[in-house]
Design a protein around this motif. Structure first.
Motif, PDB file in Angstrom:
ATOM      1  N   GLU A   1       0.870  -1.176   0.000  1.00 40.03           N
ATOM      2  CA  GLU A   1       0.000   0.000   0.000  1.00 40.03           C
ATOM      3  C   GLU A   1       0.904   1.223   0.000  1.00 40.03           C
ATOM      4  OE1 GLU A   1      -0.193   2.259   2.491  1.00 40.03           O
ATOM      5  OE2 GLU A   1       1.157   1.276   3.915  1.00 40.03           O
ATOM      6  N   ARG A   2       0.412   2.323  -0.554  1.00 38.22           N
ATOM      7  CA  ARG A   2       1.250   3.531  -0.623  1.00 38.22           C
ATOM      8  C   ARG A   2       0.449   4.777  -0.292  1.00 38.22           C
ATOM      9  NH1 ARG A   2       3.189   2.314  -6.723  1.00 38.22           N
ATOM     10  NH2 ARG A   2       5.382   2.498  -6.236  1.00 38.22           N
TER      11      ARG A   2
ATOM     12  N   ILE B   1      13.585  14.656   4.410  1.00 37.98           N
ATOM     13  CA  ILE B   1      13.199  15.453   5.589  1.00 37.98           C
ATOM     14  C   ILE B   1      14.428  15.716   6.462  1.00 37.98           C
ATOM     15  CG2 ILE B   1      11.768  15.516   7.677  1.00 37.98           C
ATOM     16  CD1 ILE B   1       9.746  13.680   6.135  1.00 37.98           C
TER      17      ILE B   1
ATOM     18  N   ARG C   1       9.897  19.515   4.168  1.00 37.35           N
ATOM     19  CA  ARG C   1       9.759  20.536   5.213  1.00 37.35           C
ATOM     20  C   ARG C   1      10.448  20.110   6.512  1.00 37.35           C
ATOM     21  NH1 ARG C   1       5.499  24.021   4.193  1.00 37.35           N
ATOM     22  NH2 ARG C   1       4.945  24.214   6.385  1.00 37.35           N
TER      23      ARG C   1
ATOM     24  N   GLY D   1      10.897  20.073  10.638  1.00 33.98           N
ATOM     25  CA  GLY D   1       9.849  19.918  11.641  1.00 33.98           C
ATOM     26  C   GLY D   1      10.421  19.400  12.952  1.00 33.98           C
TER      27      GLY D   1
ATOM     28  N   VAL E   1      10.131  13.129  12.921  1.00 38.17           N
ATOM     29  CA  VAL E   1       9.336  12.360  11.957  1.00 38.17           C
ATOM     30  C   VAL E   1       8.587  11.269  12.705  1.00 38.17           C
ATOM     31  CG1 VAL E   1       9.514  10.774  10.020  1.00 38.17           C
ATOM     32  CG2 VAL E   1      10.804  12.901  10.004  1.00 38.17           C
TER      33      VAL E   1
ATOM     34  N   ASP F   1      10.310   2.157   8.477  1.00 36.39           N
ATOM     35  CA  ASP F   1      10.683   1.403   7.277  1.00 36.39           C
ATOM     36  C   ASP F   1      12.160   1.480   6.891  1.00 36.39           C
ATOM     37  OD1 ASP F   1       8.012   0.981   7.398  1.00 36.39           O
ATOM     38  OD2 ASP F   1       7.499   1.929   5.492  1.00 36.39           O
TER      39      ASP F   1
ATOM     40  N   TYR G   1       0.932  12.842  14.955  1.00 35.57           N
ATOM     41  CA  TYR G   1       2.265  12.836  14.340  1.00 35.57           C
ATOM     42  C   TYR G   1       2.363  13.773  13.150  1.00 35.57           C
ATOM     43  CZ  TYR G   1       1.054   9.790  10.347  1.00 35.57           C
ATOM     44  OH  TYR G   1       0.534   9.274   9.180  1.00 35.57           O
TER      45      TYR G   1
END
Ligand code: SAJ
Length: 428
Positions: free
Chosen positions: A148-149, A212, A246, A248, A251, A259, A313
């Protein structure tokens, strides 16, 4: 007769996938080991917060094509969508749920049926783990890995339209899986071997993590250089081949921070960059905590209180799994801060969820952690009389700085070195 399938694991991915298959006309048996999930779904209650999902659930239940159970039964196809978290001890994938699902399939499977693994796994898992468990009991099934993506918050939009990858090691399995997903996927369907598909899934999320991390490194460099990183990134991204993500506060979520480790696990000697990106992103809550400390304790505040805006999150989701907000809270607590947090979307979590007023009252610093759209509606004038000190740290460049400054707040945006340069250098 329509094809009958079982979807094993009815979480953030399994449930919408099962519902879309049923909506497309397949007979779907949804299986989950959690009795509460099964009971809720049978009663028409949606345990997953996702736009459009409750309506789809009601429609599909009414059609009679979706039934829910704790016990797997024999079906033509088994789609496995169980979680694969990080094993804290080994630092690699915890595949126990995949193993259990495969064992359950082995109990009921018959030759000629098909198994599709969707859970994110280290490359090789389909052939090294899933296939042997089932084949030791029943030969002659087809095996496929199809990741799934979809982006949480846009799952129902993206599941049918994103390109779909089929990882299959025989033409027959590939064709069967292609036909299965074509029932609801309108995006392009591409076929490759199963190990490549497993690796592609990890590469996608690793790419995002590394990107990121680069943005976060730029943010810290910008702070040291007196540059506003947000403006700098926007300008760099005008280049037709540049797409910097971006910065932040870290993560979070159950995919991107996890992953990359599945790749490191399988190829530890050649994945230094991936590991460094993980370390950089994991350190961001420390960077934010140090800023908060500087603006409070560093200015003579004793018994400091901090109010966190956001536990999820990321913006506009109710999910706080692996959220950097908790890491930040723990660091601040360990440094003597009283920590309150307000999140209008999160219902359960590791910190008590205060009201906005409780969060702000007596705070020496507010920290915007999550970029919920709703936070833009907060009226800084309303909070000004509640806080002990009007200080705001915006870790996402999300709030209207001028508005907050007009209300008297001292606003610090992560990665905006223009303001910081005047105060302190952070190029340690
Ligand atoms: N984040 C940043 N800066 C950014 C983008 C994200 O700091 O520029 C942070 C977010 O705030 C959040 C974390 O990264 O804490 C992850 O959020 P996300 O929106 O990047 O990703 P997820 O975890 O919600 O979903 C990802 C998606 N993967 C990619 O975009 C490559 C999604 O398509 C996958 O299906 C999903 O992981 C998954 O299930 O693997």
């Amino acid at each position: 007769m329509s094809q009958s399938i079982a979807v094993i694991g009815l979480g953030y991915i399994g449930l919408p996938t099962a519902l879309l298959f049923a909506d497309a006309g397949l007979e779907v048996l949804g299986v989950d080991i959690n009795p509460e999930v099964v009971a809720a779904l049978r009663a028409g209650q949606c345990p997953v917060e996702e736009p459009g999902l409750p309506e789809l659930l009601r429609r599909v239940l009414a059609s009679g094509r979706f039934t829910v159970t704790q016990r797997l039964e024999s079906r033509e196809v088994y789609v496995i969508t169980v979680p694969t978290p990080l094993d804290r001890e080994t630092g690699g994938a915890d595949l126990s749920a995949v193993r259990k699902a495969a064992e359950a399939v082995a109990e009921v499977a018959r030759p000629g049926q098909m198994v599709v693994l969707e859970s994110t796994v280290p490359p090789g898992t389909l052939n090294r783990l899933v296939r042997p468990i089932i084949e030791s009991k029943v030969p002659g099934l087809d095996y496929v890995f199809s990741p799934e993506r979809v982006l949480p918050g846009r799952i129902l939009e993206e599941l049918p339209t994103n390109p779909r990858l089929i990882g299959a090691d025989t033409p027959r399995a590939a064709e069967r899986a292609r036909a299965l997903y074509a029932s609801f996927v309108r995006g392009e369907i591409r076929v490759t071997d199963s190990t490549t598909a497993e690796m592609v899934k990890l590469m996608e999320n690793t790419f995002r993590d590394v990107n990121i991390a680069l943005a976060n490194e730029f943010a810290m460099a910008a702070q040291a250089l007196g540059v506003n990183v947000w403006e700098a990134i926007e300008l760099a991204n005008l280049h037709p081949r540049v797409n910097i993500h971006r910065p932040g506060p870290g993560v979070g979520g159950h995919c991107i921070p996890v992953d990359p480790w599945f790749l490191v696990e399988r190829a530890p000697m050649v994945t230094a960059l991936i590991r460094q990106a993980r370390t950089t992103n994991d350190r961001m809550p420390v960077v934010v905590a140090e800023t908060v400390e500087r603006l409070t304790v560093g200015r003579g505040v004793r018994q400091p209180k901090v109010g966190l805006l956001g536990l999820a999150y990321k913006g506009n989701v109710d999910d706080s799994r692996e959220s950097p907000a908790y890491v930040l809270a723990r660091i601040l607590q360990s440094r003597g801060f009283e920590v309150a947090a307000y999140d209008p979307l999160v219902r359960r979590g590791a910190l008590p969820n205060a009201t906005l007023e409780e969060c702000a009252r007596g705070a020496h610093c507010l920290v915007l952690v999550t970029d919920h759209a709703r936070f833009r509606e907060i009226d800084p004038w309303q909070l000004r009389p509640l806080v002990a000190e009007p200080v705001l740290v915006d870790t996402r460049n999300h709030l209207d700085r001028q508005r907050w400054e007009a209300a008297g707040f001292d606003v610090h945006v992560l990665g905006d070195g223009r303001k910081q340069a005047a105060e302190v250098r952070v190029d340690r």
